[in-house]
Each structure stands twice: as C-alpha cells, then as structure tokens.
Scaffold this active site. Structure first.
Site, PDB file in Angstrom:
ATOM      1  N   THR A   1       1.979   3.193   1.696  1.00  0.00           N
ATOM      2  CA  THR A   1       0.849   3.400   0.702  1.00  0.00           C
ATOM      3  C   THR A   1       0.064   2.263   0.687  1.00  0.00           C
ATOM      4  O   THR A   1       0.484   1.209   0.321  1.00  0.00           O
ATOM      5  CB  THR A   1       1.387   3.890  -0.360  1.00  0.00           C
ATOM      6  OG1 THR A   1       2.257   5.080  -0.355  1.00  0.00           O
ATOM      7  CG2 THR A   1       0.267   4.291  -1.349  1.00  0.00           C
ATOM      8  N   TYR A   2      -1.268   2.699   0.965  1.00  0.00           N
ATOM      9  CA  TYR A   2      -2.197   1.346   1.180  1.00  0.00           C
ATOM     10  C   TYR A   2      -3.121   1.517   0.054  1.00  0.00           C
ATOM     11  O   TYR A   2      -3.615   2.533  -0.558  1.00  0.00           O
ATOM     12  CB  TYR A   2      -2.994   1.372   2.409  1.00  0.00           C
ATOM     13  CG  TYR A   2      -2.437   1.002   3.683  1.00  0.00           C
ATOM     14  CD1 TYR A   2      -2.253  -0.292   4.101  1.00  0.00           C
ATOM     15  CD2 TYR A   2      -1.451   1.807   4.224  1.00  0.00           C
ATOM     16  CE1 TYR A   2      -1.492  -0.739   4.990  1.00  0.00           C
ATOM     17  CE2 TYR A   2      -0.681   1.482   5.501  1.00  0.00           C
ATOM     18  CZ  TYR A   2      -0.806   0.306   5.739  1.00  0.00           C
ATOM     19  OH  TYR A   2       0.077  -0.201   6.921  1.00  0.00           O
ATOM     20  N   TYR A   3      -3.703   0.172  -0.586  1.00  0.00           N
ATOM     21  CA  TYR A   3      -4.338   0.157  -1.822  1.00  0.00           C
ATOM     22  C   TYR A   3      -5.630  -0.513  -1.556  1.00  0.00           C
ATOM     23  O   TYR A   3      -5.580  -1.643  -0.765  1.00  0.00           O
ATOM     24  CB  TYR A   3      -3.782  -0.592  -2.956  1.00  0.00           C
ATOM     25  CG  TYR A   3      -2.606   0.183  -3.588  1.00  0.00           C
ATOM     26  CD1 TYR A   3      -2.741   1.295  -4.465  1.00  0.00           C
ATOM     27  CD2 TYR A   3      -1.121   0.324  -2.695  1.00  0.00           C
ATOM     28  CE1 TYR A   3      -1.627   1.839  -5.071  1.00  0.00           C
ATOM     29  CE2 TYR A   3      -0.174   1.056  -3.374  1.00  0.00           C
ATOM     30  CZ  TYR A   3      -0.415   1.717  -4.174  1.00  0.00           C
ATOM     31  OH  TYR A   3       0.499   2.761  -4.717  1.00  0.00           O
TER      32      TYR A   3
ATOM     33  N   VAL B   1      -5.391   4.540  -1.113  1.00  0.00           N
ATOM     34  CA  VAL B   1      -6.233   5.073   0.081  1.00  0.00           C
ATOM     35  C   VAL B   1      -5.598   5.809   0.567  1.00  0.00           C
ATOM     36  O   VAL B   1      -6.150   7.021   0.873  1.00  0.00           O
ATOM     37  CB  VAL B   1      -6.711   3.572   0.809  1.00  0.00           C
ATOM     38  CG1 VAL B   1      -7.355   4.105   1.692  1.00  0.00           C
ATOM     39  CG2 VAL B   1      -7.342   2.399   0.226  1.00  0.00           C
TER      40      VAL B   1
END
Length: 183
Positions: free
Chosen positions: A33-35, A103
C-alpha cells in the site's frame, strides 16, 4: 543501503528457465500500500512510501519502506530504508493522521530465488499487470552501482528477457488506471 534492481517483462519461458536454473527460497504473497506525502508530490520527486504485508509459509511480516529517487538511467536503483513493523493497520492510521493519503495497493505473488551471494531474483505475477522478473543486489558503495547494474542486466538478457522496465508496479498501475496522483 542502495538497492540495485533491474526488472523486465517475463513470459512462461522466462519463468521456466528461472525455475530450472535457480534455487527457490520461497513463494510469497505481497500487499504493497503506497502513500502520498501531504506536502511533497512523490510523482515529481520520484520517491515512494509504502507499507508491505508479506505472507509466506503461514507466516506474516510487515514493513514500512521509503524509496528514494532512482540514481541511474538504466535501472530502478535507489536508496531504500526499510523497517519491520508489528501492526500495519496502526502504522497506516498514523500516516493518515499525519496527512499522508493512500494512493493504491499493489498485489502480487512472488517467487524468490537465490542466484549467488548478494543477488536474488524474483518472479512476480502482479494483479492487473502480468508477469515480471526482477533481479537485485544491495550495496552501500555507490561506485559499485554501474558494475552491478550491468551484471544484473546481462543476467536477465541471458534468461531471455527482451524488454526491461524502469517504472515501478505502482507507476505502471497508475498509468493503466489513469490515476493522476502518484506516490
């Protein structure tokens, strides 16, 4: 630590060659999980921040990882800082409380292989993107990067990889899905 990484598109023949010629370490399932930073556009700075959940052999591991900008024009080589975390949900809530926004989550099945001391190779089946092969080495010496990149590129070509890819899975999925924001 500098992660020297070269990635290419793969097909069943490439997967078969890897499986026949290298020792399987393990098969893993990844949720990355990208931020997005609240004040800095990672799409412009070529950085990434993610929480990775890795499952294998009935085990669970989670990591918070920062990836700096790519440092050469031929590979995905970049500084990587990774720390293990106990509770990925709590870490996600901390990031969100600080203004970071989620994101995208990249899901993949990864087979990890031992190549030689200091070099690993992975076969990735990425949801929504297909099959890839990555080969990587870690170094603290920036001067060793060009030599390592050439060695890794050569190894992929020997496996029959015809097209290399510098973009991350996140970047490829964002392009595919038409998302404008990027981590």
């Amino acid at each position: 630590m500098i992660e020297v990484e070269v990635k290419g598109y793969a097909d069943e023949e490439v997967f078969k060659r890897v499986r026949e010629n290298f020792q399987l370490i393990r098969r893993e399932y990844h949720e990355d999980t990208y931020y997005q930073h609240p004040c800095r556009d990672f799409s412009k700075t070529d950085e990434a921040l993610r929480i990775r959940i890795r499952r294998f052999n009935g085990h669970f591991e989670a990591f918070l990882t920062y990836k700096g900008p790519k440092i050469d024009s031929l590979s995905k080589t970049r500084e990587e800082i990774e720390v293990p975390i106990e509770d990925p949900d709590a870490h996600a809530r901390i990031l969100e409380a600080l203004g970071f926004t989620e994101v995208l989550t990249v899901e993949k099945v990864r087979e990890k292989y031992y190549v030689e001391k200091g070099i690993t190779l992975t076969l990735d089946e990425v949801e929504g993107l297909g099959k890839f092969v990555e080969i990587e080495a870690m170094t603290e010496d920036r001067e060793k990067v060009p030599e390592l990149v050439e060695k890794l590129r050569s190894m992929l070509h020997e496996l029959g990889v015809k097209k290399l890819e510098r973009k991350s899975y996140l970047e490829l999925l964002i392009e595919r899905e038409g998302i404008h924001e990027k981590a």
